[in-house]
Design a protein around this motif. Structure first.
Motif, PDB file in Angstrom:
ATOM      1  N   PHE A  63       0.837  -1.128   0.002  1.00 24.26           N
ATOM      2  CA  PHE A  63       0.000  -0.030   0.123  1.00 24.26           C
ATOM      3  C   PHE A  63       0.865   1.199   0.018  1.00 24.26           C
ATOM      4  N   ALA A  64       1.955   1.189   0.816  1.00 16.30           N
ATOM      5  CA  ALA A  64       2.678   2.454   0.851  1.00 16.30           C
ATOM      6  C   ALA A  64       3.356   2.488  -0.629  1.00 16.30           C
ATOM      7  N   ALA A  65       3.722   1.579  -1.376  1.00 12.91           N
ATOM      8  CA  ALA A  65       4.180   1.956  -2.850  1.00 12.91           C
ATOM      9  C   ALA A  65       3.216   2.209  -3.749  1.00 12.91           C
ATOM     10  N   GLN A  66       1.943   1.731  -3.524  1.00 12.27           N
ATOM     11  CA  GLN A  66       0.780   2.011  -4.421  1.00 12.27           C
ATOM     12  C   GLN A  66       0.405   3.439  -4.312  1.00 12.27           C
ATOM     13  N   TYR A  67       0.365   3.905  -3.197  1.00 14.41           N
ATOM     14  CA  TYR A  67       0.114   5.156  -2.942  1.00 14.41           C
ATOM     15  C   TYR A  67       1.045   6.377  -2.955  1.00 14.41           C
ATOM     16  N   ASP A  68       2.319   5.749  -3.099  1.00 17.19           N
ATOM     17  CA  ASP A  68       3.603   6.721  -3.163  1.00 17.19           C
ATOM     18  C   ASP A  68       3.828   7.465  -1.983  1.00 17.19           C
ATOM     19  N   THR A  69       3.594   6.774  -0.998  1.00 19.70           N
ATOM     20  CA  THR A  69       3.875   7.370   0.517  1.00 19.70           C
ATOM     21  C   THR A  69       5.194   6.971   0.786  1.00 19.70           C
ATOM     22  N   ASP A  70       5.617   6.988   2.268  1.00 13.40           N
ATOM     23  CA  ASP A  70       6.932   6.682   2.669  1.00 13.40           C
ATOM     24  C   ASP A  70       7.424   5.211   2.678  1.00 13.40           C
ATOM     25  N   VAL A  71       7.919   4.857   1.418  1.00 13.62           N
ATOM     26  CA  VAL A  71       7.952   3.406   1.313  1.00 13.62           C
ATOM     27  C   VAL A  71       9.345   3.065   2.379  1.00 13.62           C
ATOM     28  N   ASP A  72      10.023   3.838   2.389  1.00 10.48           N
ATOM     29  CA  ASP A  72      11.365   3.613   3.328  1.00 10.48           C
ATOM     30  C   ASP A  72      10.912   3.530   4.768  1.00 10.48           C
ATOM     31  N   LEU A  73       9.745   3.950   5.170  1.00  8.80           N
ATOM     32  CA  LEU A  73       9.332   3.939   6.580  1.00  8.80           C
ATOM     33  C   LEU A  73       8.696   2.443   6.621  1.00  8.80           C
ATOM     34  N   ALA A  74       7.786   2.121   5.588  1.00  7.19           N
ATOM     35  CA  ALA A  74       7.275   0.841   5.505  1.00  7.19           C
ATOM     36  C   ALA A  74       8.241  -0.161   5.755  1.00  7.19           C
ATOM     37  N   ALA A  75       9.145  -0.145   4.782  1.00 12.92           N
ATOM     38  CA  ALA A  75      10.235  -1.176   4.923  1.00 12.92           C
ATOM     39  C   ALA A  75      11.001  -1.489   5.910  1.00 12.92           C
ATOM     40  N   SER A  76      11.013  -0.181   6.978  1.00  9.74           N
ATOM     41  CA  SER A  76      11.736  -0.137   7.978  1.00  9.74           C
ATOM     42  C   SER A  76      10.907  -0.937   9.098  1.00  9.74           C
ATOM     43  N   VAL A  77       9.516  -0.360   9.097  1.00 16.59           N
ATOM     44  CA  VAL A  77       8.812  -1.164  10.218  1.00 16.59           C
ATOM     45  C   VAL A  77       8.595  -2.564   9.820  1.00 16.59           C
ATOM     46  N   VAL A  78       8.617  -2.990   8.493  1.00 13.54           N
ATOM     47  CA  VAL A  78       8.390  -4.338   8.349  1.00 13.54           C
ATOM     48  C   VAL A  78       9.730  -5.114   8.823  1.00 13.54           C
ATOM     49  N   ILE A  79      10.683  -4.635   8.713  1.00 12.97           N
ATOM     50  CA  ILE A  79      12.168  -5.389   9.077  1.00 12.97           C
ATOM     51  C   ILE A  79      12.265  -5.341  10.642  1.00 12.97           C
ATOM     52  N   LYS A  80      11.918  -4.320  11.335  1.00 11.46           N
ATOM     53  CA  LYS A  80      11.976  -4.094  12.510  1.00 11.46           C
ATOM     54  C   LYS A  80      10.973  -4.859  13.575  1.00 11.46           C
TER      55      LYS A  80
END
Length: 48
Positions: free
Chosen positions: A14-31
């Protein structure tokens, strides 16, 4: 098909689709994945 995916993966999609903060989303997933991997053995030990 998206509903069947794990929740962190949905967050990233969803972050990638709606062009929001993808880096933050990836960081949250990893952590959160790392924290879950660390806490899961503790929960299993407490259940026994």
């Amino acid at each position: 098909m998206i509903a069947a995916m794990p929740a962190p993966q949905n967050l990233f999609i969803f972050a990638a689709q709606y062009d929001t903060d993808v880096d933050l989303a990836a960081s949250v997933v990893i952590k959160t994945s790392v924290v879950a991997l660390l806490l899961l053995p503790m929960w299993v030990a407490l259940a026994h």
